[in-house]
Design a protein around this motif. Structure first.
Motif, short mmCIF file in Angstrom:
data_model
loop_
_atom_site.label_atom_id
_atom_site.label_comp_id
_atom_site.label_asym_id
_atom_site.label_seq_id
_atom_site.Cartn_x
_atom_site.Cartn_y
_atom_site.Cartn_z
N TYR A 65 -0.28 4.14 -9.74
CA TYR A 65 -0.73 3.08 -8.92
C TYR A 65 0.19 2.51 -7.98
N THR A 66 1.62 2.72 -7.95
CA THR A 66 2.53 2.37 -7.04
C THR A 66 2.22 2.76 -5.59
N ASN A 67 2.31 1.56 -4.85
CA ASN A 67 1.91 1.45 -3.32
C ASN A 67 3.01 1.98 -2.62
N GLU A 68 2.97 2.93 -2.02
CA GLU A 68 4.08 3.70 -1.34
C GLU A 68 4.50 2.81 -0.26
N SER A 69 3.76 2.10 0.55
CA SER A 69 4.32 1.37 1.62
C SER A 69 5.39 0.31 1.15
N GLU A 70 4.90 -0.39 -0.04
CA GLU A 70 5.80 -1.33 -0.62
C GLU A 70 7.13 -0.67 -1.09
N LEU A 71 7.32 0.56 -1.52
CA LEU A 71 8.47 1.06 -1.79
C LEU A 71 9.33 1.37 -0.15
N ILE A 72 8.53 1.49 0.83
CA ILE A 72 9.30 1.58 1.96
C ILE A 72 9.88 0.30 2.51
N ALA A 73 8.92 -0.70 2.38
CA ALA A 73 9.48 -2.17 2.78
C ALA A 73 10.72 -2.53 1.75
N PHE A 74 10.48 -2.25 0.51
CA PHE A 74 11.82 -2.78 -0.38
C PHE A 74 13.09 -1.92 0.11
N SER A 75 13.05 -0.56 0.66
CA SER A 75 14.04 0.19 0.80
C SER A 75 14.76 -0.40 2.28
N ALA A 76 13.73 -0.76 2.98
CA ALA A 76 14.04 -1.31 4.43
C ALA A 76 14.94 -2.70 4.19
N PHE A 77 14.36 -3.29 3.14
CA PHE A 77 15.00 -4.60 2.90
C PHE A 77 16.29 -4.54 2.28
#
Lengths: 384, 384
Positions: free
Chosen positions: A106-118
């Motif tokens: 159930y991990t949210n892929e857009s959240e992973l992209i946000a963390f990576s960008a951060f």
């Protein structure tokens, strides 16, 4: 300040610190600055960037929910790189590792992209807000993926912040996962910091500290910058003497009367450890003497007498303004913090209890009691 | 604002006004200025001199208790004169008159000297704080003496302020004395203003208005500048859409979720008098049409449907910032006051009750409900 003391005295996690997060709820810009400045007496960090700049208070912050929700599955990062590493490839590799270790369906892929960008713009200050979608099903795993990737290229990720839900169970679960991955992958992730926010107040800190918790940082906002229980400072200042004559204000309400005459205030210890009472006398009276019996009187409560033998005496009242000039040098906030915390340690815990605290006694000299009573009788006809 | 409305709607004294007295309890200088500025929407005066200067708000104030208690029986006034009159002689004459009319054996002489000195420097703004010693045994009579003296030389005394005690009985007694002296001496003192202060809040105003009262001015300080029941503004702002994609924030707490997508908000009246509900729909939907059935849905409460027929529709959401530029002109505070008060009048009284107010309905279009539900289902696996 009291919150911090209670916290550090009662906590199961003796290392926990607190940070001031109140800027957006403050009453105007200078309300925010004053709040940030003086809360440093009890807190260790501020999220107020300008206060950090002006007063040199250590800064602490994370990202906002809107930063995370501005990313969608569809877009790509502007760059794949962090320093000279192909950061996106490293993340994809660590994503496979984390997804094999834990249930990540159930991990949210857009959240992973946000963390990576951060991580790309804040590799040295990597602390993630992990509750935008779901703390335990998404946020914590996406954090681990990016944290492992940073660690791999020699950055030290800081930790997580949780801003909603049952903070005790969520933080305990996150700590378990940090301990687990530390063992499984031989990484020092058991040292990652866990920060909580979401309307933290004294009651919530007490609740969290009732049982085992692994909270490292309490981020306190609204309840620090705008006090719920006492939104205004409930003190009064009154004229007490002018041209050597006492000023007496009776009024129809006792608590709004004043204490006439110029006075001195001493903090008296009957042992070496804790303050016993504050002792008020006329300005020109002989001060109390060490090891000598002193009679102190409660002028508001039927003139009860207490006999005390001071073992330590501190003069507490000092003249601050004289003919428009300040006679004191204000402490800088680091000295103020040290002073405040050492003063608080002079009082017994019973005065700081959140439920039925014992009032700290403020008593008066026999002489002051006599002149006060005289003045009261002289003016009492108007209250008949 | 609500306080003022309740006050003016429920009061036995329909003419009463309120004044903002909060400066000293505000959170910093700009907290005080913001408080004074925006409370003008509900209040008619401010005691904040700088706010009055900056925003042209009418000013109202009296003297402080310390001004009165700085006088003693022993000293004389610096001058006997007011304009070219022997003011002290006029006061002594009126003192004899008042002392013959009323029981003045407990009047405080130093208070009379203080009021006389105040009259000499503020003959046009003579409003006295009469509770320093005793409202009914001293303050009211000393006020009458000086007020009669001012009236005699063609000044118009304004009135009294009471800051302690049972405000209802004290103000009724004072009004009786004003009416009485008006008849006995043929002076228009029945028109003198009565102002009350002392931690005035909504509850106290309601209590005072339960029975006959003659309070002309409520001076509201602490409870206006630092709200007791809600010391911080409990609202959130969230990212709802970026690059045409909806932003959805779920979190573990329902109330901290957002309402995704760019939207429009309409205030709908089903009669010409009071607003019935606010109606939210997607930005690009056809707006509701006058006299045509519209289905509105409560998305948070089991999707209840309500069918309404709008008789009047107001668009409520407007774009304020676009690419860093403000698109609106802010109203000045006089227009803001007018606007606020007319907006408040569009709502039924039931929403303003202090006990169990009826919540104002905020409902959604059928289309918005559908896309919201879709998004919820799409994201619901993470909340399983």
């Amino acid at each position: 300040m009291q919150g911090n003391r209670e916290n550090s005295k009662g906590s199961h996690n003796e290392e926990s610190v607190s940070t001031e997060f109140g800027c957006r709820r403050a009453q105007g810009p200078d309300g925010a600055l004053s709040g940030s400045k003086y809360s440093f007496c009890g807190c260790d960090f501020t999220s107020n960037v300008y206060a950090s700049y002006l007063y040199d208070i250590p800064i602490l912050g994370t990202m906002s929910h809107s930063f995370i929700s501005s990313f969608h599955n569809t877009e790509k990062l502007i760059s794949n790189l962090l320093d000279n590493h192909d950061f996106v490839s490293i993340i994809n590799k660590n994503k496979n590792i984390v997804h094999k270790l834990y249930d990540c369906k159930y991990t949210n892929e857009s959240e992973l992209i946000a963390f990576s960008a951060f991580a790309q713009i804040n590799p040295k200050n990597f602390i993630c807000l992990i509750d935008t979608y779901d703390t335990l099903k998404s946020g914590i795993y996406n954090f681990l993926i990016v944290a492992l990737s940073l660690y791999e290229i020699n950055y030290k990720p800081i930790g997580i912040r949780i801003d909603s839900g049952d903070l005790r169970s969520l933080t305990n679960e996150c700590k378990n996962i940090f301990n687990d991955i530390s063992q499984k992958l031989n990484v020092p992730f058991n040292q990652l910091k866990i920060c909580v926010s979401n309307d933290i107040n004294q009651k919530i800190i007490n609740y969290l500290n009732e049982e085992q918790n692994h909270i490292d940082i309490f981020a306190i906002g609204t309840n620090l910058i705008t006090c719920q229980s006492q939104p205004s400072l409930g003190l009064v200042y009154k004229l007490v003497q002018i041209n050597n004559a006492p000023c007496f204000k009776m009024t129809n309400e006792n608590k709004k009367s004043n204490l006439p005459y110029q006075k001195n205030v001493y903090r008296i210890y009957t042992d070496q450890q804790f303050a016993t009472l504050d002792y008020i006398q006329l300005y020109n009276e002989q001060p109390p003497i060490l090891n000598q019996q002193t009679i102190s009187i409660n002028i508001h409560d039927e003139w009860k007498q207490t006999i005390i033998i001071p073992k330590k005496i501190e003069q507490k009242l000092c003249l601050i303004w004289k003919y428009g000039k300040s006679l004191i040098t204000f402490k800088n906030i680091y000295d103020l913090k040290k002073y405040t915390q050492s003063e608080i340690n002079n009082f017994k815990n019973e005065h700081f209890k959140t439920v039925s605290p014992v009032p700290y006694p403020v008593l008066f000299s026999d002489t002051y009691h006599k002149v006060y009573k005289d003045l009261l009788i002289k003016n009492s006809h108007i209250n008949q």
